[in-house]
Design a protein around this motif. Structure first.
Motif, short mmCIF file in Angstrom:
data_model
loop_
_atom_site.label_atom_id
_atom_site.label_comp_id
_atom_site.label_asym_id
_atom_site.label_seq_id
_atom_site.Cartn_x
_atom_site.Cartn_y
_atom_site.Cartn_z
N ILE A 30 0.67 -1.13 0.03
CA ILE A 30 -0.05 0.49 -0.16
C ILE A 30 1.10 1.27 0.39
N ASP A 31 2.17 1.35 0.15
CA ASP A 31 3.25 1.84 0.38
C ASP A 31 4.22 1.96 -1.06
N LYS A 40 3.01 14.00 -9.27
CA LYS A 40 4.33 15.44 -10.40
C LYS A 40 5.08 15.44 -9.90
N TYR A 41 5.83 15.36 -8.70
CA TYR A 41 6.73 15.91 -7.91
C TYR A 41 7.88 14.72 -7.39
N PRO A 42 9.09 14.76 -8.35
CA PRO A 42 9.83 13.11 -8.75
C PRO A 42 10.57 12.60 -7.17
N ASP A 43 10.30 13.70 -6.07
CA ASP A 43 10.68 13.55 -4.98
C ASP A 43 9.68 13.12 -3.69
N TYR A 44 8.10 12.59 -4.71
CA TYR A 44 7.46 12.16 -3.29
C TYR A 44 6.59 10.88 -4.96
N ARG A 45 6.88 10.84 -5.51
CA ARG A 45 6.72 9.71 -6.56
C ARG A 45 6.57 8.11 -6.02
N MET A 46 7.72 8.32 -5.27
CA MET A 46 7.73 6.33 -4.79
C MET A 46 7.19 5.52 -3.80
N THR A 47 6.68 6.15 -2.87
CA THR A 47 6.37 6.11 -1.97
C THR A 47 5.25 6.45 -0.87
N ARG A 48 3.93 6.60 -0.90
CA ARG A 48 3.01 7.57 -0.69
C ARG A 48 2.89 8.46 1.46
N ARG A 49 3.81 7.34 2.01
CA ARG A 49 4.18 7.90 3.10
C ARG A 49 5.48 8.97 3.12
N SER A 50 5.51 9.19 1.35
CA SER A 50 7.05 10.57 1.61
C SER A 50 6.35 11.63 1.48
N PHE A 51 5.18 11.80 1.15
CA PHE A 51 4.49 12.63 1.45
C PHE A 51 3.46 13.01 2.39
N GLY A 52 3.69 12.43 3.58
CA GLY A 52 3.02 12.16 4.44
C GLY A 52 1.36 11.87 4.47
#
Length: 394
Positions: A30-31, A40-52
């Motif tokens: 799920i993550d 659309k932002y590569p820094d937050y593309r690979m996991t959903r936890r990365s953007f909170g």
């Protein structure tokens, strides 16, 4: 016999799984890379936890009656929701009869209009509402589905949401809904990868098993249209939540653009009868998918369902385990249910809210007998070993 009143309402938070099912450990499907509005932002593309995605945590609401009976429910709202319950909503709950659910809902909603209407406030109201229904069922020694009019079928049938529809078929589910991995920012290359995944899965499951894409609010109209048109070749049954929740106009256009026979579904992140009125009156979708823990609780879901029935639109609630099962089994316009595969690799059936709830029923061979929901209230218990915190009191 006089009806008990509500003596106290309490709000707790807990981390790790539970109602905030995105709050999982490393390596959970799920993550993994799933297309989101932040892709659309590569820094937050690979996991959903990365953007909170997991920042809220679970809210647990308890309501205690004057005779000592305790009802409870869980939803996604965390410490923000606990504050709202203890500092604002408690005044509309305590002292009321346990049967005064409609009045309590109306007062909670209208008292929070100036900062609520949707989102975490409606999640919180939903949690209170579900706890009240659980309490009423326990007071009356009846399951919630009996309070809603009783089952219209002997069993529920389920499709599975997770990364492995091929395994879901072997487990007896009627279909498998995959998270879309690549969004518009990855261009045609990403689109081709999505179609390749669909083609591979179709080859694995055969021609008759349902396959769907969950797009999680992440696409634009052009990309969603192309995905649907390309998906037709591989029997894509529906395209889910392709656009942002407030783009009613885009959904209305998408429904006209998809291939004949393909369904457009949405509503997971919509709330209240007014939000769903927009979806229904504008002809945005074939199936609405309210989450009973987010849309306003059972009290509001009944109104949403009546609207949908009048528009010949199916209601298939988003996940939410027992809180939706008791509703679905009583509705003729809710012919099947969603089951979220919460095993890290989507390779076994485990309770959705594990380990927070005890006695949580799960499908067997993709089915669940209505009689398995016959315990009073929602039929589940709060795990006494849960690490609950009560950040606020009143």
């Amino acid at each position: 016999m006089s009806m008990p009143t509500i003596k106290q309402i309490r709000a707790y938070t807990v981390r790790g799984g539970g109602a905030d099912y995105h709050d999982q450990g490393e390596g959970h499907w799920i993550d993994s890379q799933i297309s989101t509005p932040m892709s659309k932002y590569p820094d937050y593309r690979m996991t959903r936890r990365s953007f909170g995605l997991n920042v809220l945590g679970t809210l647990v609401v308890e309501v205690e009656a004057s005779d000592g009976t305790v009802g409870f429910a869980v939803t996604t709202a965390g410490e923000i929701g606990a504050f709202i319950v203890e500092k604002h909503l408690a005044r509309f709950v305590e002292g009321q009869r346990v049967t005064d659910i409609e009045k309590i809902w109306d007062q909670m909603f209208h008292a929070t209009l100036f900062y609520g209407r949707k989102g975490v406030v409606l999640n919180t109201i939903s949690g209170v509402d579900l706890a009240l229904w659980d309490l009423l069922g326990k007071i009356r020694d009846e399951p919630v589905h009996a309070l809603l009019g009783g089952p219209v079928r002997d069993e529920l049938q389920f499709y599975a949401t997770g990364a492995r529809p091929d395994l879901a078929k072997k487990m007896g589910f009627i279909g498998g809904k995959m998270p879309l991995k690549h969004g518009p920012a990855e261009g045609d290359t990403g689109l081709e990868k999505n179609i390749a995944q669909l083609a591979e899965m179709r080859e694995s499951v055969g021609p008759d098993f349902w396959l769907m894409f969950d797009c999680w609010m992440s696409l634009d109209l052009d990309y969603a249209t192309r995905l649907a048109q390309r998906g037709r070749e591989y029997g894509l049954k529906w395209i889910e939540e392709a656009l942002p929740p407030d783009d009613y106009w885009g959904y209305a256009d998408l429904k006209k653009r998809v291939p004949p026979g393909m369904l457009v579904t949405t509503g997971e992140h919509e709330a209240t009868r007014w939000g769903f009125r927009m979806l229904l009156e504008m002809g945005c979708c074939d199936i609405i998918q309210p989450d009973v823990g987010w849309c306003g609780g059972v009290t509001e879901l009944l109104k949403i369902s009546a609207l949908a029935d009048a528009h010949n639109t199916l209601v298939v609630p988003h996940g939410s385990s027992v809180y939706s099962y008791h509703f679905v089994v009583t509705r003729t316009n809710s012919p099947f249910s969603e089951f979220l595969m919460m095993a890290p690799q989507a390779d076994e059936v485990v309770p959705m809210f594990n380990p927070l709830l005890l006695d949580e029923p799960v499908p067997e061979n993709g089915r669940m007998r209505a009689s398995s929901l016959d315990a009073p209230g929602f039929g589940v218990r709060l795990n006494p070993d849960s690490d609950l915190a009560r950040p606020y009191t009143h």
